[in-house]
Design a protein around this motif. Sequence first.
Motif, PDB file in Angstrom:
ATOM      1  N   PHE A   1       0.854  -1.188   0.000  1.00 48.56           N
ATOM      2  CA  PHE A   1       0.000   0.000   0.000  1.00 48.56           C
ATOM      3  C   PHE A   1       0.886   1.232   0.000  1.00 48.56           C
ATOM      4  CE2 PHE A   1       0.517  -0.976   4.543  1.00 48.56           C
ATOM      5  CZ  PHE A   1       0.850   0.256   5.078  1.00 48.56           C
ATOM      6  N   SER A   2       0.307   2.343  -0.415  1.00 48.35           N
ATOM      7  CA  SER A   2       1.036   3.609  -0.496  1.00 48.35           C
ATOM      8  C   SER A   2       0.801   4.441   0.751  1.00 48.35           C
ATOM      9  CB  SER A   2       0.569   4.403  -1.721  1.00 48.35           C
ATOM     10  OG  SER A   2       1.059   5.728  -1.673  1.00 48.35           O
ATOM     11  N   THR A   3       1.844   5.154   1.181  1.00 44.87           N
ATOM     12  CA  THR A   3       1.683   6.041   2.336  1.00 44.87           C
ATOM     13  C   THR A   3       0.885   7.293   1.993  1.00 44.87           C
ATOM     14  OG1 THR A   3       3.855   7.044   1.925  1.00 44.87           O
ATOM     15  CG2 THR A   3       3.758   5.231   3.508  1.00 44.87           C
ATOM     16  N   LEU A   4       0.455   7.445   0.746  1.00 47.93           N
ATOM     17  CA  LEU A   4      -0.496   8.504   0.420  1.00 47.93           C
ATOM     18  C   LEU A   4      -1.786   8.312   1.220  1.00 47.93           C
ATOM     19  CD1 LEU A   4      -0.881  10.980  -1.504  1.00 47.93           C
ATOM     20  CD2 LEU A   4      -1.980   9.409  -3.107  1.00 47.93           C
ATOM     21  N   GLY A   5      -2.037   7.071   1.641  1.00 43.28           N
ATOM     22  CA  GLY A   5      -3.235   6.761   2.410  1.00 43.28           C
ATOM     23  C   GLY A   5      -3.111   7.021   3.895  1.00 43.28           C
ATOM     24  N   VAL A   6      -1.885   7.242   4.369  1.00 44.63           N
ATOM     25  CA  VAL A   6      -1.656   7.502   5.807  1.00 44.63           C
ATOM     26  C   VAL A   6      -0.735   8.714   5.922  1.00 44.63           C
ATOM     27  CG1 VAL A   6      -2.142   5.223   6.772  1.00 44.63           C
ATOM     28  CG2 VAL A   6       0.090   5.653   5.731  1.00 44.63           C
ATOM     29  N   PRO A   7      -1.212   9.893   5.535  1.00 42.77           N
ATOM     30  CA  PRO A   7      -0.340  11.075   5.426  1.00 42.77           C
ATOM     31  C   PRO A   7       0.423  11.365   6.714  1.00 42.77           C
ATOM     32  CG  PRO A   7      -2.539  11.538   4.548  1.00 42.77           C
ATOM     33  CD  PRO A   7      -2.615  10.206   5.209  1.00 42.77           C
ATOM     34  N   GLY A   8       1.736  11.514   6.587  1.00 38.38           N
ATOM     35  CA  GLY A   8       2.576  11.928   7.692  1.00 38.38           C
ATOM     36  C   GLY A   8       2.835  10.871   8.750  1.00 38.38           C
ATOM     37  N   LEU A   9       2.362   9.652   8.555  1.00 41.95           N
ATOM     38  CA  LEU A   9       2.511   8.621   9.584  1.00 41.95           C
ATOM     39  C   LEU A   9       3.991   8.253   9.752  1.00 41.95           C
ATOM     40  CD1 LEU A   9       0.643   6.843  11.415  1.00 41.95           C
ATOM     41  CD2 LEU A   9       0.965   5.032   9.708  1.00 41.95           C
ATOM     42  N   PRO A  10       4.493   8.192  10.991  1.00 38.78           N
ATOM     43  CA  PRO A  10       5.897   7.814  11.219  1.00 38.78           C
ATOM     44  C   PRO A  10       6.197   6.427  10.651  1.00 38.78           C
ATOM     45  CG  PRO A  10       4.960   8.775  13.206  1.00 38.78           C
ATOM     46  CD  PRO A  10       3.815   8.565  12.263  1.00 38.78           C
ATOM     47  N   ILE A  11       7.422   6.255  10.193  1.00 44.92           N
ATOM     48  CA  ILE A  11       7.812   5.012   9.534  1.00 44.92           C
ATOM     49  C   ILE A  11       7.616   3.772  10.415  1.00 44.92           C
ATOM     50  CG2 ILE A  11       9.785   3.746   8.566  1.00 44.92           C
ATOM     51  CD1 ILE A  11       8.458   5.787   6.659  1.00 44.92           C
ATOM     52  N   PRO A  12       7.950   3.797  11.708  1.00 47.15           N
ATOM     53  CA  PRO A  12       7.692   2.585  12.507  1.00 47.15           C
ATOM     54  C   PRO A  12       6.226   2.169  12.497  1.00 47.15           C
ATOM     55  CG  PRO A  12       9.167   4.069  13.683  1.00 47.15           C
ATOM     56  CD  PRO A  12       8.672   4.827  12.488  1.00 47.15           C
ATOM     57  N   ASP A  13       5.329   3.154  12.489  1.00 41.75           N
ATOM     58  CA  ASP A  13       3.901   2.844  12.456  1.00 41.75           C
ATOM     59  C   ASP A  13       3.487   2.299  11.091  1.00 41.75           C
ATOM     60  OD1 ASP A  13       3.705   3.767  15.054  1.00 41.75           O
ATOM     61  OD2 ASP A  13       3.134   5.796  14.459  1.00 41.75           O
ATOM     62  N   VAL A  14       4.096   2.826  10.024  1.00 40.71           N
ATOM     63  CA  VAL A  14       3.816   2.323   8.678  1.00 40.71           C
ATOM     64  C   VAL A  14       4.223   0.854   8.580  1.00 40.71           C
ATOM     65  CG1 VAL A  14       4.494   2.509   6.245  1.00 40.71           C
ATOM     66  CG2 VAL A  14       4.004   4.579   7.557  1.00 40.71           C
TER      67      VAL A  14
ATOM     68  N   PRO B   1       7.725  11.634   6.157  1.00 48.38           N
ATOM     69  CA  PRO B   1       8.993  11.344   6.834  1.00 48.38           C
ATOM     70  C   PRO B   1      10.148  11.040   5.883  1.00 48.38           C
ATOM     71  CG  PRO B   1       7.185  10.062   7.800  1.00 48.38           C
ATOM     72  CD  PRO B   1       6.661  10.692   6.549  1.00 48.38           C
ATOM     73  N   VAL B   2       9.846  10.551   4.677  1.00 50.76           N
ATOM     74  CA  VAL B   2      10.885  10.170   3.721  1.00 50.76           C
ATOM     75  C   VAL B   2      10.782  11.055   2.483  1.00 50.76           C
ATOM     76  CG1 VAL B   2      11.829   8.307   2.307  1.00 50.76           C
ATOM     77  CG2 VAL B   2      10.865   7.791   4.558  1.00 50.76           C
ATOM     78  N   HIS B   3      11.842  11.814   2.239  1.00 47.45           N
ATOM     79  CA  HIS B   3      11.905  12.672   1.045  1.00 47.45           C
ATOM     80  C   HIS B   3      13.371  12.954   0.753  1.00 47.45           C
ATOM     81  CE1 HIS B   3      12.723  16.214   3.583  1.00 47.45           C
ATOM     82  NE2 HIS B   3      11.824  15.701   4.401  1.00 47.45           N
ATOM     83  N   ALA B   4      13.639  13.576  -0.376  1.00 48.03           N
ATOM     84  CA  ALA B   4      15.025  13.746  -0.829  1.00 48.03           C
ATOM     85  C   ALA B   4      15.853  14.649   0.078  1.00 48.03           C
ATOM     86  CB  ALA B   4      15.035  14.290  -2.258  1.00 48.03           C
ATOM     87  N   GLY B   5      15.211  15.391   0.976  1.00 48.43           N
ATOM     88  CA  GLY B   5      15.938  16.299   1.849  1.00 48.43           C
ATOM     89  C   GLY B   5      16.464  15.677   3.131  1.00 48.43           C
ATOM     90  N   ILE B   6      16.124  14.424   3.418  1.00 54.96           N
ATOM     91  CA  ILE B   6      16.597  13.821   4.671  1.00 54.96           C
ATOM     92  C   ILE B   6      18.041  13.346   4.509  1.00 54.96           C
ATOM     93  CG2 ILE B   6      14.267  13.173   5.366  1.00 54.96           C
ATOM     94  CD1 ILE B   6      14.952  10.258   4.687  1.00 54.96           C
ATOM     95  N   GLY B   7      18.760  13.279   5.642  1.00 56.11           N
ATOM     96  CA  GLY B   7      20.180  12.958   5.621  1.00 56.11           C
ATOM     97  C   GLY B   7      20.474  11.475   5.650  1.00 56.11           C
ATOM     98  N   ALA B   8      21.765  11.162   5.643  1.00 58.89           N
ATOM     99  CA  ALA B   8      22.219   9.774   5.552  1.00 58.89           C
ATOM    100  C   ALA B   8      21.753   8.944   6.748  1.00 58.89           C
ATOM    101  CB  ALA B   8      23.739   9.735   5.429  1.00 58.89           C
ATOM    102  N   ALA B   9      21.803   9.524   7.949  1.00 56.85           N
ATOM    103  CA  ALA B   9      21.412   8.761   9.133  1.00 56.85           C
ATOM    104  C   ALA B   9      19.930   8.420   9.103  1.00 56.85           C
ATOM    105  CB  ALA B   9      21.739   9.553  10.401  1.00 56.85           C
ATOM    106  N   GLU B  10      19.102   9.395   8.683  1.00 58.58           N
ATOM    107  CA  GLU B  10      17.661   9.146   8.600  1.00 58.58           C
ATOM    108  C   GLU B  10      17.355   8.084   7.540  1.00 58.58           C
ATOM    109  OE1 GLU B  10      15.348  13.215   9.253  1.00 58.58           O
ATOM    110  OE2 GLU B  10      17.217  13.489   8.144  1.00 58.58           O
ATOM    111  N   ARG B  11      18.063   8.126   6.436  1.00 61.10           N
ATOM    112  CA  ARG B  11      17.868   7.135   5.379  1.00 61.10           C
ATOM    113  C   ARG B  11      18.221   5.738   5.880  1.00 61.10           C
ATOM    114  NH1 ARG B  11      19.398  10.100  -0.283  1.00 61.10           N
ATOM    115  NH2 ARG B  11      18.526  12.132   0.258  1.00 61.10           N
TER     116      ARG B  11
END
Length: 266
Positions: free
Chosen positions: A5-18, A39-49
Amino acid sequence: MKLAFSTLGVPGLPIPDVVRLAATHGYHGVELRAHPEEPVHAGIGAAERADVAAEFKAGGIEVLGLAGYARVAAPGDDEPVIDEIRRLLDLARDVDAPFVRVFPGAGTDQSPEEADATAARRLGTAAEYAADLGVRILLETHDSHRTGADAIRVLGLVGHHHVGSLWDVMHTWLGGEQPSSTYAALSPYLGYVQVKDIASAEDTTPLPLGTGVLPLAECVEVLSRHGWDGWLCWEYEKRWYEAAAPLPGLLGAGREHLCRLLNDAA
């Protein structure tokens, strides 16, 4: 076929919850909407990835792909579009996603030939970078190139294995194309399929799978008949329709519906 499923259906939900949602309801993977709202986009850093990749791996859930917003046929200079795709490809590599979704996005003042050539030129340039990273760019059936017949005009010009197609079943249906025709057009390029349901062409508010008008059974039957064994990803557009029912409460029944369709088509 595997289910996501796509996270478009759960806007802004933290990754652990996804990840927990996917595991709890029996989904194999998740398509991540790659946008600054998420939570995930091209602007996040290496540690977050690295944390994102680790969270999915620990939960036994795959990152199916990144749903990006680059518009490859849009008017204007090539470089900003290519740079946007490259940033998405870097992110995909870092979170172990095999696919990056892009839109056509041609302008109304462009001829179809000009739009096709623009999209193919940009995709062809980005394809070499994608190949180096082991990620595929998928052109979604959407907006200016809504049908499989539209998409293959571009994909045929590109002719690169690391550029393929993403079949959004709503848009091909809205474009008047039969599932068998869409599959015939896209099958050499098909990365995965986005499923959804709506009430009508005039009311595209997302509905639980199987309760609307989209030809999901026909789509699954066509895919099964041809032995396609890729991903079905439920794109429930909650982000754009606040009044729609929350997705988490629908995920279990949605998986069961897709499993029934797969069993019926087997």
